[in-house]
Design an enzyme around this catalytic site. Structure first.
Site, PDB file in Angstrom:
ATOM      1  N   ARG A  31      -7.370  -0.304   1.530  1.00 16.66           N
ATOM      2  CA  ARG A  31      -7.910  -1.590   1.050  1.00 16.66           C
ATOM      3  C   ARG A  31      -8.446  -1.461  -0.374  1.00 16.66           C
ATOM      4  O   ARG A  31      -8.454  -2.430  -1.121  1.00 16.66           O
ATOM      5  CB  ARG A  31      -8.979  -2.098   2.030  1.00 16.66           C
ATOM      6  CG  ARG A  31     -10.211  -1.252   2.121  1.00 16.66           C
ATOM      7  CD  ARG A  31     -11.000  -1.479   3.400  1.00 16.66           C
ATOM      8  NE  ARG A  31     -10.305  -0.972   4.589  1.00 16.66           N
ATOM      9  CZ  ARG A  31     -10.816  -0.999   5.805  1.00 16.66           C
ATOM     10  NH1 ARG A  31     -12.013  -1.524   6.020  1.00 16.66           N
ATOM     11  NH2 ARG A  31     -10.137  -0.533   6.832  1.00 16.66           N
TER      12      ARG A  31
ATOM     13  N   LYS B  41       0.857  -1.195   0.000  1.00 15.28           N
ATOM     14  CA  LYS B  41       0.000   0.000   0.000  1.00 15.28           C
ATOM     15  C   LYS B  41       0.887   1.236   0.000  1.00 15.28           C
ATOM     16  O   LYS B  41       1.737   1.399   0.863  1.00 15.28           O
ATOM     17  CB  LYS B  41      -0.891   0.007   1.249  1.00 15.28           C
ATOM     18  CG  LYS B  41      -1.580   1.366   1.502  1.00 15.28           C
ATOM     19  CD  LYS B  41      -2.374   1.384   2.807  1.00 15.28           C
ATOM     20  CE  LYS B  41      -2.903   2.803   3.102  1.00 15.28           C
ATOM     21  NZ  LYS B  41      -3.597   2.893   4.407  1.00 15.28           N
TER      22      LYS B  41
ATOM     23  N   GLU C 111      -9.200   3.769   2.659  1.00 12.07           N
ATOM     24  CA  GLU C 111      -8.799   3.843   1.256  1.00 12.07           C
ATOM     25  C   GLU C 111      -7.727   2.823   0.887  1.00 12.07           C
ATOM     26  O   GLU C 111      -7.639   2.415  -0.262  1.00 12.07           O
ATOM     27  CB  GLU C 111      -8.298   5.264   0.935  1.00 12.07           C
ATOM     28  CG  GLU C 111      -6.826   5.550   1.262  1.00 12.07           C
ATOM     29  CD  GLU C 111      -6.483   5.415   2.743  1.00 12.07           C
ATOM     30  OE1 GLU C 111      -7.405   5.481   3.577  1.00 12.07           O
ATOM     31  OE2 GLU C 111      -5.294   5.234   3.068  1.00 12.07           O
TER      32      GLU C 111
ATOM     33  N   ASP D 203     -11.889   7.207   4.326  1.00  8.99           N
ATOM     34  CA  ASP D 203     -10.611   7.026   5.019  1.00  8.99           C
ATOM     35  C   ASP D 203     -10.189   5.558   5.042  1.00  8.99           C
ATOM     36  O   ASP D 203      -9.068   5.227   5.425  1.00  8.99           O
ATOM     37  CB  ASP D 203     -10.713   7.581   6.449  1.00  8.99           C
ATOM     38  CG  ASP D 203      -9.350   7.769   7.093  1.00  8.99           C
ATOM     39  OD1 ASP D 203      -8.330   7.680   6.377  1.00  8.99           O
ATOM     40  OD2 ASP D 203      -9.306   8.009   8.318  1.00  8.99           O
TER      41      ASP D 203
ATOM     42  N   ASP E 250      -2.396  10.556   3.382  1.00 14.39           N
ATOM     43  CA  ASP E 250      -3.777  10.167   3.631  1.00 14.39           C
ATOM     44  C   ASP E 250      -4.448  11.183   4.546  1.00 14.39           C
ATOM     45  O   ASP E 250      -4.220  11.197   5.756  1.00 14.39           O
ATOM     46  CB  ASP E 250      -3.822   8.772   4.276  1.00 14.39           C
ATOM     47  CG  ASP E 250      -5.252   8.314   4.540  1.00 14.39           C
ATOM     48  OD1 ASP E 250      -6.177   8.920   3.987  1.00 14.39           O
ATOM     49  OD2 ASP E 250      -5.418   7.335   5.303  1.00 14.39           O
TER      50      ASP E 250
ATOM     51  N   LYS F 210      -9.737  13.122   8.453  1.00 14.80           N
ATOM     52  CA  LYS F 210      -9.200  12.817   9.782  1.00 14.80           C
ATOM     53  C   LYS F 210      -9.153  14.077  10.632  1.00 14.80           C
ATOM     54  O   LYS F 210      -9.167  15.187  10.095  1.00 14.80           O
ATOM     55  CB  LYS F 210      -7.769  12.293   9.636  1.00 14.80           C
ATOM     56  CG  LYS F 210      -7.623  10.961   8.939  1.00 14.80           C
ATOM     57  CD  LYS F 210      -6.147  10.631   8.733  1.00 14.80           C
ATOM     58  CE  LYS F 210      -5.969   9.337   7.952  1.00 14.80           C
ATOM     59  NZ  LYS F 210      -6.357   8.115   8.696  1.00 14.80           N
TER      60      LYS F 210
HETATM   61 ZN    ZN Z   1      -4.476   5.022   4.856  1.00 14.67          ZN
HETATM   62 MN    MN Z   2      -7.132   6.151   5.635  1.00 13.62          MN
END
Ligand code: ZN
Ligand code: MN
Length: 500
Positions: free
Chosen positions: A350, A264, A348, A346, A269, A276
């Site tokens: 996956r 990943k 994201e 959030d 992020d 967040k």
């Molecule tokens: Zn993340």
């Molecule tokens: Mn995230």
């Protein structure tokens, strides 16, 4: 590499230069060559040990400046603890403990690679050398005003005095490449997100071509054509376009099934529209720790010319809130054809992995896939920062990872998967949704990934707690730890290169 420690090997008979490092056990005994080297100053050591209550415990150090009777400017005694209890992994720590005493400025160092019961074996001396380099690494590229001492990186020329110079050099050669790979991964994790955005990340991965790695970069157009709607949905809210990078090292037999590693790479992020909180958000520059590990691992394997076919694949994107960002409630179609309802933007990582895992499974039909991802905060609630969470559909792969985890000190702890968890991500409107309830959040994340691996033997490592901001250790003082490079290198070396 960007560390400034040079390591070489010399015979025991060479007169030590600069700082002298020696090892003792928990009875303060030294080996024969060390005793000879210390000469009359052995007495100084004894007195200093008493005053400092130094008992030779594993990893403890005794530091003596300008010791009487020695040419060395400093003598550092490193405790190796009880000899019968020493494990392979401890030799890395011994090197780390020695390097920890050197912080700041230039140093010429001689390390006597000897324990009280005799010279270290070539592998053990090589591990000490690796530990020195791992511990000395410091990310200070952006500090233009270095304070004396604390902020200065170690610039050291280290000679390990050994029994058999040629054998030690031979043992260290592949390990030096592994250290390079770890440091490469740390660098990527430490870099700020304005410097390391997806296109730049892909460019750095492409430098592996110099080692003979075949690197293919899929841009937005190529990914659109492949139908990678899950990954592209994440990346559409950013002005920085996403990339998928496929790295291939073909060191094995022609046509032999490869092993595969998937990372990943969320370069930053924000959470997207499900944004967040601002506290600690700067840490989200490290949300590409899985991809960093895969690049470092590919470096290590290619540089040491591993006799195996390997695929490394990373999805690199940025997750931003924007007028064009995806919304909770959106439904996207993944490359597998499965539709995904976005519950939380959030979650994201996956989504990125869903398409890259599917691509790798279908295109390369690997022996196994291991993915690494800073996937969930929940894994830190469960395991803290000492173990990565491991999820797997294959007991043999899980057992091997557990074993090499103990050997390298990069430990994994197996977590459950099962239909009871899987049904928690069934969606009302699509085939699957990208988030379950709060409880068991790491598990439902892994269940989501499992829907995109088909029946490929697979393990998922949730490294949110171990890849960045983990507590400092004997061999790591960097924020980005490079976790996983040594673990997976060992997995390949022990089980897939046909050595054992
Ligand atoms: Zn993340
Ligand atoms: Mn995230």
């Amino acid at each position: 590499m960007s560390d400034a420690v040079k390591v070489g090997f010399v015979p025991f008979s060479t007169a030590p230069r600069g700082v002298l490092v020696v090892f003792c056990d928990d009875t303060l005994k030294f080996g024969a060559a060390t005793r000879k080297g210390l000469g009359t100053s052995a007495d100084v050591v004894k007195r200093a040990a008493e005053t400092n209550q130094f008992k030779g415990k594993s990893g403890s150090t005794l530091d003596i400046l300008a010791p009487e009777g020695l040419k060395a400017s400093r003598l550092i005694v490193v405790g190796a603890g009880k000899l019968s209890a020493i494990k392979d992994h401890d030799f890395l720590k011994l090197g780390g403990a020695a390097a920890g005493k050197l912080l700041g400025g230039n140093a010429v160092v001689t390390i006597m690679a000897e324990l009280p019961d005799g010279a270290m074996k070539p592998d053990q001396a090589a591990a000490v050398a690796s530990g020195v380099r791992l511990r000395a690494y410091k990310f200070d590229r952006y500090k233009t005003r270095k304070k004396d001492g604390e902020d200065a990186a170690v610039r050291a020329e280290v000679s390990l005095a050994v029994d058999d110079v040629a054998a030690a050099r031979k043992a260290f050669a592949p390990r030096a490449h592994i250290v390079d790979g770890v440091i490469m991964a740390r660098e990527l994790v430490n870099e700020p997100p304005n410097v390391l955005y997806p296109v730049e990340f892909a460019r750095r991965a492409a430098q592996l071509r110099k080692l003979g790695v075949d690197v293919e970069i899929l841009d937005v157009k190529a990914m659109t054509k492949l139908g990678m709607g899950a990954l592209l949905g994440v990346s559409q809210g950013s002005t920085q376009p996403g990339r998928t990078v496929i790295m291939r090292w073909n060191g094995g037999k022609k046509g032999e099934q490869p092993v595969a590693f998937v990372g990943k790479g969320v370069c930053f992020d924000t959470g997207g529209i499900s944004i967040k909180g601002s506290a600690g958000m700067e840490d989200m520059k490290g949300d590409m720790g899985g991809a960093a590990c895969v690049v470092g691992l590919m470096h290590a394997l290619a540089a040491r010319k591993a006799r195996v076919n390997v695929v490394g694949a990373i999805g690199v994107v940025e997750n931003m809130p924007d007028g064009n960002a995806q919304r909770p409630g959106d439904i996207v179609t993944s490359m597998s054809g499965q539709t995904i309802e976005i519950i939380n933007t959030d979650a994201e990582g996956r989504l990125v992995l869903a398409d890259v895992l599917w691509y790798v499974a279908k295109k390369f039909k690997p022996k196994f896939m291991v993915d690494l991802a800073t996937l969930t905060g929940a894994i830190m609630v469960a395991l803290g920062t000492e173990y990565a969470g491991m999820f797997s559909n294959n007991d043999e792969l899980a057992e091997r990872l557990t074993r090499v985890g103990l050997e390298t000190g990069e430990r994994v702890w197996r977590m459950p998967l099962g239909p009871e968890y899987d049904k928690q991500i069934d969606s009302q409107f699509a085939d699957v949704k990208n988030a379950g309830v709060r409880n068991g959040g790491s598990i439902t994340a892994a269940q989501f990934l499992q829907r995109f691996v088909d029946d490929t033997p697979w393990a998922h490592l949730d490294i949110a707690g171990t890849a960045m901001g983990a507590p400092k250790s004997e061999i790591n003082h960097s924020w980005g730890s490079g976790y996983g490079v040594r673990l997976l290198e060992r997995l390949v070396a022990e089980y897939y290169e046909g050595k054992k």
